[in-house]
Motif scaffolding. Structure first.
Motif, short mmCIF file in Angstrom:
data_model
loop_
_atom_site.label_atom_id
_atom_site.label_comp_id
_atom_site.label_asym_id
_atom_site.label_seq_id
_atom_site.Cartn_x
_atom_site.Cartn_y
_atom_site.Cartn_z
N ILE A 1 16.09 18.98 23.40
CA ILE A 1 15.95 18.24 22.15
C ILE A 1 15.05 18.98 21.15
O ILE A 1 14.03 19.56 21.53
CB ILE A 1 15.37 16.84 22.44
N PHE A 2 15.45 18.94 19.87
CA PHE A 2 14.64 19.53 18.81
C PHE A 2 14.87 18.75 17.52
O PHE A 2 15.78 17.92 17.42
CB PHE A 2 14.98 21.01 18.61
N GLN A 3 14.03 19.00 16.51
CA GLN A 3 14.16 18.39 15.20
C GLN A 3 14.18 19.46 14.12
O GLN A 3 13.44 20.45 14.21
CB GLN A 3 13.01 17.42 14.91
N SER A 4 15.02 19.27 13.11
CA SER A 4 15.07 20.22 12.00
C SER A 4 15.73 19.54 10.80
O SER A 4 16.58 18.67 10.97
CB SER A 4 15.87 21.46 12.40
N GLU A 5 15.34 19.93 9.59
CA GLU A 5 15.97 19.40 8.38
C GLU A 5 17.24 20.18 8.03
O GLU A 5 18.03 19.73 7.20
CB GLU A 5 14.99 19.42 7.22
N GLU A 6 17.42 21.32 8.67
CA GLU A 6 18.62 22.12 8.44
C GLU A 6 19.03 22.80 9.74
O GLU A 6 18.20 23.40 10.43
CB GLU A 6 18.39 23.17 7.35
N ILE A 7 20.30 22.69 10.09
CA ILE A 7 20.82 23.32 11.30
C ILE A 7 21.93 24.29 10.90
O ILE A 7 22.94 23.89 10.32
CB ILE A 7 21.37 22.27 12.29
N ASN A 8 21.73 25.56 11.20
CA ASN A 8 22.75 26.58 10.99
C ASN A 8 23.34 26.97 12.34
O ASN A 8 22.60 27.24 13.29
CB ASN A 8 22.15 27.82 10.31
N PHE A 9 24.65 27.00 12.42
CA PHE A 9 25.28 27.31 13.70
C PHE A 9 26.54 28.14 13.49
O PHE A 9 27.15 28.13 12.42
CB PHE A 9 25.63 26.02 14.44
N LYS A 10 26.92 28.88 14.52
CA LYS A 10 28.18 29.63 14.50
C LYS A 10 28.59 29.99 15.92
O LYS A 10 27.76 30.00 16.84
CB LYS A 10 28.04 30.90 13.66
N ILE A 11 29.86 30.26 16.08
CA ILE A 11 30.36 30.72 17.37
C ILE A 11 30.11 32.22 17.49
O ILE A 11 30.23 32.97 16.51
CB ILE A 11 31.88 30.42 17.51
N ILE A 12 29.69 32.66 18.67
CA ILE A 12 29.59 34.09 18.96
C ILE A 12 30.64 34.37 20.04
O ILE A 12 30.48 33.97 21.20
CB ILE A 12 28.20 34.50 19.47
N GLU A 13 31.71 35.00 19.64
CA GLU A 13 32.86 35.15 20.51
C GLU A 13 32.61 36.17 21.63
O GLU A 13 32.04 37.24 21.39
CB GLU A 13 34.08 35.57 19.70
N LYS A 14 33.03 35.77 22.84
CA LYS A 14 32.99 36.66 24.01
C LYS A 14 31.63 37.34 24.15
O LYS A 14 31.52 38.54 24.40
CB LYS A 14 34.09 37.72 23.92
N ALA A 15 30.58 36.56 23.98
CA ALA A 15 29.22 37.12 23.95
C ALA A 15 28.63 37.32 25.33
O ALA A 15 27.88 38.27 25.56
CB ALA A 15 28.31 36.21 23.13
N LEU A 16 28.92 36.42 26.25
CA LEU A 16 28.24 36.39 27.55
C LEU A 16 29.22 36.63 28.68
O LEU A 16 30.33 36.09 28.69
CB LEU A 16 27.57 35.02 27.75
#
Length: 305
Positions: free
Chosen positions: A283-298
């Motif tokens: 759990i976390f708190q933020s006023e802005e969440i930026n996200f993206k997919i990183i393909e075939k990363a792991l």
């Protein structure tokens, strides 16, 4: 033989499997222990992180695998260590020993036997990057994170509750239901921009299909398709909440005007007040969440069962 580290989490719920060091030792030849195979059981906060970093740094130029015996939270911790230190040479695997074990539901762990550890295969999977960190399963915010927070409170008081804590978390959260106004800037699978502004009950950005101790909001989600499945619920009459929860649990999005799904690559979520969210149960708190997919990363080490 590749280097392998088993990290057994002492804080895991162990509602699926209860495996210890001796169980693992029985399936390997003793001559491999020490240099090629190591097992640790966590003894303090961040022990898993420290052990993973030390292992990676010691064998930085070797092909190696870290197998987590724990839940989604432990998996998230080690995923971030690998991402930050040695993605190229380090793979990640799992023995589901947590309370929810949601990420494991992407694989046939019902057939798991310890001997499966002798038949490990590898595949590349996607990750979610969220505000500079990575997640392996689901980023979610809103009602479900409130439920998770309440469930953790119940588990702190009574760990034996296991998965029942999530049920009690739902009941308690329904008494204090709230919506949050969100501004979503999304880019779909064709990189077309989508803007949404509305009051939301919950939103889940799914790499895997399951979270929240067995909820399956995105049954079409795949961990290696380069796509994130955004599932969300807007404001609705309170009387319809029970049916929405059932639909959300079993992935029944069709014919519901209150549940929707968009397949996306990346996005930004903003609000005029802090957003309560979680990534893989952290759990976390933020006023802005930026996200993206990183393909075939792991590189994922899966067990041939």
């Amino acid at each position: 033989m590749r280097k392998t580290l088993f990290i057994l989490s002492s804080k895991a719920g162990k509602t699926e499997f209860d495996i210890n060091e001796k169980d693992i030792e029985k399936i390997y030849d003793k001559k491999y222990f020490g240099e090629n195979i190591k097992i640790i059981k966590t003894k303090y906060e961040n022990h898993a992180i420290d052990a993973a970093k030390s292992f990676i740094n010691k064998y930085i130029n070797f092909k190696k695998t870290i197998i987590v015996g724990g839940g989604d939270g432990s998996l998230n911790e080690i995923c971030n260590v690998i991402y930050e230190n040695d993605l190229e040479n380090t793979s990640l695997g799992l023995i589901p020993m947590g309370t929810g074990n949601d990420f494991s539901k992407n694989f046939p762990y019902k057939n798991f036997k310890l001997e499966s550890l002798l038949n490990i295969k590898e595949k590349k999977i996607d990750l979610i990057k969220v505000n500079g960190k990575v997640g392996i399963n689901v980023l979610s915010l809103g009602f479900d994170t409130v439920v998770l927070k309440k469930a953790y409170e119940y588990l702190d008081k009574k760990p034996s509750l296991g998965k029942k804590a999530y049920f009690f978390g739902v009941i308690k959260s329904l008494k204090h239901l709230s919506y949050q106004n969100l501004y979503l800037t999304l880019y779909d699978k064709n990189n077309e921009k989508i803007n949404i502004k509305d009051d939301f009950l919950l939103s889940a950005i799914c790499n895997g299909g399951y979270y929240g101790s067995g909820f399956n909001p995105a049954p079409s989600a795949k961990i290696d398709d380069g796509i994130l499945n955004l599932v969300f619920a807007k404001k609705l009459p309170n009387i319809l909440l029970p049916s929405l929860i059932i639909r959300y649990k079993f992935g029944l999005l069709e014919n519901s005007k209150y549940l929707d799904e968009i397949k996306i690559k990346k996005g930004k979520i903003k609000s005029d007040r802090p957003i309560l969210a979680n990534i893989d149960g952290e759990i976390f708190q933020s006023e802005e969440i930026n996200f993206k997919i990183i393909e075939k990363a792991l590189t994922w080490s899966y067990l041939d069962m």
